[in-house]
Design an enzyme around this catalytic site. Sequence first.
Site, short mmCIF file in Angstrom:
data_model
loop_
_atom_site.label_atom_id
_atom_site.label_comp_id
_atom_site.label_asym_id
_atom_site.label_seq_id
_atom_site.Cartn_x
_atom_site.Cartn_y
_atom_site.Cartn_z
N LYS A 111 61.91 58.62 18.47
CA LYS A 111 60.89 59.41 19.15
C LYS A 111 60.40 60.55 18.26
CE LYS A 111 61.07 58.03 23.82
NZ LYS A 111 62.31 57.71 24.53
N LYS A 190 60.13 43.93 19.74
CA LYS A 190 60.91 44.03 20.98
C LYS A 190 59.99 44.44 22.13
CE LYS A 190 63.22 47.58 23.17
NZ LYS A 190 63.92 47.51 24.42
N LYS A 193 58.31 49.17 27.30
CA LYS A 193 57.27 49.95 27.96
C LYS A 193 56.54 50.82 26.95
CE LYS A 193 60.28 51.95 30.97
NZ LYS A 193 61.45 51.26 31.45
P1 ADP Z 1 61.93 49.99 27.73
O1 ADP Z 1 62.31 49.74 26.30
O2 ADP Z 1 60.85 49.10 28.18
O3 ADP Z 1 61.63 51.45 27.99
P2 ADP Z 1 64.39 50.53 29.06
O4 ADP Z 1 64.88 51.25 27.85
O5 ADP Z 1 64.03 51.32 30.26
O6 ADP Z 1 63.17 49.61 28.62
O7 ADP Z 1 65.45 49.42 29.43
C1 ADP Z 1 66.04 49.18 30.70
C2 ADP Z 1 67.03 48.04 30.53
O8 ADP Z 1 66.38 46.84 30.11
C3 ADP Z 1 68.09 48.31 29.44
O9 ADP Z 1 69.32 47.75 29.83
C4 ADP Z 1 67.55 47.61 28.24
O10 ADP Z 1 68.55 47.25 27.34
C5 ADP Z 1 66.90 46.38 28.86
N1 ADP Z 1 65.78 45.95 28.01
C6 ADP Z 1 64.64 46.64 27.74
N2 ADP Z 1 63.83 45.96 26.92
C7 ADP Z 1 64.47 44.79 26.66
C8 ADP Z 1 64.14 43.63 25.87
N3 ADP Z 1 62.99 43.55 25.20
N4 ADP Z 1 65.03 42.63 25.82
C9 ADP Z 1 66.19 42.70 26.50
N5 ADP Z 1 66.56 43.75 27.27
C10 ADP Z 1 65.72 44.78 27.35
#
Ligand code: ADP
Length: 322
Positions: A111, A190, A193
Amino acid sequence: MPRILTGITPSGTLHIGNYFGAMRPAIELQAGGDAYYFIADYHSMTVITDPVERRAFTLGIALDWLACGLDPAKAVFWRQSDVHEVCELTWLLGSLTPMGLLERAHSYKDKTAKGVSPNFGLFAYPVLMAADILLFDTDVVPVGRDQKQHLEMTRDIAIKFNQAYGETLVVPEERIAGAVAGILGLDGQKMSKSYGNTIEIFGDEKTLRKKIMGIVMDSRTPQEPKPDADQNLALQLLGLFAPKDVAADFEHRLRAGGLGYGDLKKALFEHYWSFFAPYRARRAELAANPDYVEQVLRDGALRARAVTEKTMARARKACGLR
Ligand code: ADP
Ligand code: TRP
C-alpha cells in the site's frame, strides 16, 4: 474438535476469489468443526471512511455469506465491532510486537509503495488480525494464500506473548485452500477488490457477461492448435464452475484447435452464472428480510463474547492487569 475461524473485510463487493479462497472452504468446514466466522468491520476502517458505504458493505457481506451456505445453527457468525475485547487484546499484543515485524508486512509495504499515506491502523492491521484469531483459541484459519504472512505473524505474536507471560494463547495453524489458493482476475493478476479485476459472486447479469466476454485473449485464430491451453485464463476459470468432464472437453478442443475464444468465454459465463443461481435466489430472499440478518449477527455476537470474555480474563490475569 478443531476450532475454525475466518473473517472477511467489508471493503467492497465479494468476488469469486473470496468465494473459492475463503468462503467455500469455511462453509465446508462448518459441519465438522467448531466454526467462527465474522465480518471484519474494524479492518475496513483503514480502507473506507464513508459510514453509509461501510454499513452497505457490511450488510452485503452478511447476505453473501448466508446466501452461500453459512448456517448460523452450525457456525457462529458476527460483526467484529460487536465484540470489543478484540480492541483490548490488540493493545496487549501490540505492546509486544516489534516494529520490524510490522514493517515487513506485504500489505503495508504494497500500500505504501502505491502511494497510500500510511496511518497507524494500516500499520497495526496484522496485530488486530492476530487478536481476532487469538481471542478465540483458534486452531485452524482457512484463508487464501495472500493472508499467509498475516498468519505467520499471528503465530509469532502468540509465541511472544506466551514467552513473556506463560502459556496463555493457542498458536494457530494456517490452512490455505488447496488447488484454488490464488484465483486469477480478469487481467491475469491475483483477483482482488483493489485491482479492479474481479468477477463478483453476485451482480447484474449484463455487466458480468460483459466483463467475462471482455477477457483479453491472444490473436491466434480459432483453428490454430493451442498447446499451452492450460495457461488460458478463461479455461482456468471454467474449471472452477463446470463439471470436470465438460472442462476437460473444452481443454481438449482448445488444444486441438477449432474452438474460438468467444465460444469459450460464452461457456465460461453460462457455467459461472448457473453455478451461483441457487445462491442468488436465496440472497434475494434474505435481502428482503434485513431484520432477520441483524438478529443472526446479534445472536452470533453474544455467542462469540461468551468465548472472548474468558480468553480476555485469562490474558489480563497472565500479564498482571488483574
Ligand atoms: P481482496 O484482495 O479482494 O481485498 P480480501 O483481502 O478481503 O480480498 O480477502 C478476503 C478473503 O478472500 C481472504 O481469506 C483472502 O485470502 C481470500 N481471497 C481474496 N482474493 C483471493 C484470490 N484471488 N484467490 C483466493 N483467495 C482470495
Ligand atoms: N485480513 C483478512 C483479509 O483481508 C481479513 C481478516 C481479518 C481475517 N481478521 C481475520 C481473516 C482473521 C482470517 C482471520 O482478507
